[in-house]
Scaffold this motif. Structure first.
Motif, PDB file in Angstrom:
ATOM      1  N   TYR A  31      -7.420   2.966   7.139  1.00 32.66           N
ATOM      2  CA  TYR A  31      -7.154   3.475   5.790  1.00 32.66           C
ATOM      3  C   TYR A  31      -8.375   3.358   4.890  1.00 32.66           C
ATOM      4  CZ  TYR A  31      -5.603   3.245   0.923  1.00 32.66           C
ATOM      5  OH  TYR A  31      -5.501   3.412  -0.432  1.00 32.66           O
TER       6      TYR A  31
ATOM      7  N   SER B 274      -2.165   4.362   9.811  1.00 30.23           N
ATOM      8  CA  SER B 274      -1.836   3.142   9.080  1.00 30.23           C
ATOM      9  C   SER B 274      -0.378   2.801   9.333  1.00 30.23           C
ATOM     10  CB  SER B 274      -2.074   3.345   7.572  1.00 30.23           C
ATOM     11  OG  SER B 274      -1.557   2.252   6.829  1.00 30.23           O
TER      12      SER B 274
ATOM     13  N   GLU C 137      -0.230   4.437   2.364  1.00 30.50           N
ATOM     14  CA  GLU C 137      -1.635   4.618   2.726  1.00 30.50           C
ATOM     15  C   GLU C 137      -1.872   5.939   3.449  1.00 30.50           C
ATOM     16  OE1 GLU C 137      -3.021  -0.076   3.004  1.00 30.50           O
ATOM     17  OE2 GLU C 137      -2.899   1.120   4.849  1.00 30.50           O
TER      18      GLU C 137
END
Length: 418
Positions: free
Chosen positions: A82, A103, A108
């Motif tokens: 991320y 992620s 995210e």
């Protein structure tokens, strides 16, 4: 000649660099590399003719240079995806190939999707199985209508007992906090395939599973924290690290025996290096007396908006690594085992389907074709992105995987996605 930079020089990153050099050297060159390991930079960069001034030991110094190449490959560990990808997009990279999973946090990966759209960037995720001939043939048959509308998909990912122990008990994906749940880390490939086949939004997910076997309750009598620490049970233990990584003869050896760099962090290793790594490193730990916490088996049921239902079985206890897939339609069915495929038409003939899968099939083939597609895209040779696994496709499969983990932790209660 297009320039590509690579962040993360582990097994996947260096493998992709090898594909670029071997198959695409007339179109692209590897311009710069970045890795937190100085040993990795020392071992890998010279093999690709990358000068020291374009070797970076941290992403901060790499991104400080601005956009220095036409494209970027990110092949770091899951938990770092991320932050690194966000920085790449903010820096201005327009073509990014990112290792999966993106992620384990919904906010995210959805943020990365939105940011890629805002920046006009193409963020491609390595759901590599879609690119293999085998799964492309399955998709082609489904799209042709030969088996009718999909009613049910039954898909099993047989991880392999040795592979599961290597990666999800001793290895980088042994901890949910340090990486992601095993259903996301291992099976986002499979969930992506199912979503691709069904072509309908998933509306509800339920799941059961647990860390059934790889825990202290199942440690045999005489077990010690490490396999080479005087364990009295190792002779009859299939997970004995000394045998798996050192002493198994060629005809018995699993692929993990040859992943010596994973054990030591170095490209060149002596027997003493390997022995030392097994004695004192993570890959020599007892699989029953470890700090792993991810599921070793899990069943996921998915309901789709168009009425189709799918079941995914993640199995960490198979003797070999292979996938099974049974796709039932209103007019026929497809039965896949490994890389074999059979089509049965109701009231008609059954026949084996030629998939065009090479000897190196499945994941490796998918990796090779994923890199080839990425090269074509950045060189302007591929403009139809219909089946390219952009971050948009990833959001769907990651949502399903995370919903499955929530359901499992709540005793299998269904989680609605729509």
């Amino acid at each position: 000649m297009k320039k590509i930079s690579v962040i993360g020089l582990g097994n996947r990153g260096s493998e992709y660099m090898g594909f670029l050099k071997s198959f695409h050297s007339k179109k692209v060159s590897i311009f710069a590399v970045c890795d937190i390991s100085k040993q990795a930079l020392k071992d890998i960069a010279p093999k690709f003719g990358i000068p020291e001034e374009r070797c970076y030991n941290d992403t901060e110094s790499f991104f400080r240079q601005g956009v220095i190449s036409d494209a970027l490959i990110i092949a770091t560990q899951d938990a770092s995806h991320y932050e690194i990808t966000k920085k790449a997009l903010e820096t201005g990279y327009k073509y990014i190939l990112l290792e999966k999973p993106v992620s384990g946090v919904k906010e995210e990966y959805t943020e990365l999707r939105d940011l890629a759209e805002e920046k006009g960037a193409l963020l491609i995720i390595c759901h590599v199985l879609r690119y293999s001939n085998y799964y492309k043939k399955i998709k082609e048959i489904i799209s042709s209508g030969k088996i009718g509308d999909i009613v049910f998909v039954n898909h099993t990912e047989n991880v392999g007992y040795f592979h599961f122990a290597h990666s999800f008990v001793r290895g980088n994906w042994h901890s949910e906090l340090a990486s992601t749940p095993s259903i996301l880390a291992k099976c986002c490939h499979d969930i992506d395939l199912i979503s691709w086949f069904v072509e309908s939004p998933c509306v509800a997910v339920s799941s059961v599973g647990s860390l059934r076997y790889f825990n202290s309750a199942n440690a045999p009598e005489g077990a010690t924290p490490t396999c080479m620490g005087g364990c009295k049970a190792k002779e009859n233990c299939p997970y004995d690290a000394e045998r798996l990584y050192i002493t198994d003869p060629f005809y018995k050896a699993k692929f993990i025996k040859y992943m010596k760099r994973t054990l030591t962090g170095k490209m060149s290793n002596s027997r003493a290096d390997i022995v030392n790594a097994i004695k004192y490193g993570d890959y020599g730990k007892c699989v029953f007396l470890n700090d792993n916490d991810v599921c070793d088996h899990q069943l996921v049921t998915m309901q789709f908006e168009n009425g189709a239902v799918a079941v995914l079985n993640m199995n960490g206890f198979s003797d070999k690594m292979f996938r099974e897939c049974h796709i039932v339609g209103t007019k026929g069915e497809l039965i896949g085992y490994g890389t074999g495929l059979e089509m049965r038409i109701f009231g008609g003939k059954s026949h084996k389907v030629f998939t065009g899968s090479p000897a190196i099939s499945g994941h490796v083939e998918g990796d090779i074709r994923t890199v080839a597609g990425f090269v074509k895209i950045i060189c302007g040779e591929l403009t139809d992105l219909t089946d390219i696994t952009t971050i948009d496709a990833t959001v769907e499969s990651h949502n399903i995987a995370l919903a499955a983990d929530i359901s499992r932790k709540n005793g299998g209660q269904p989680v609605k996605l729509k």
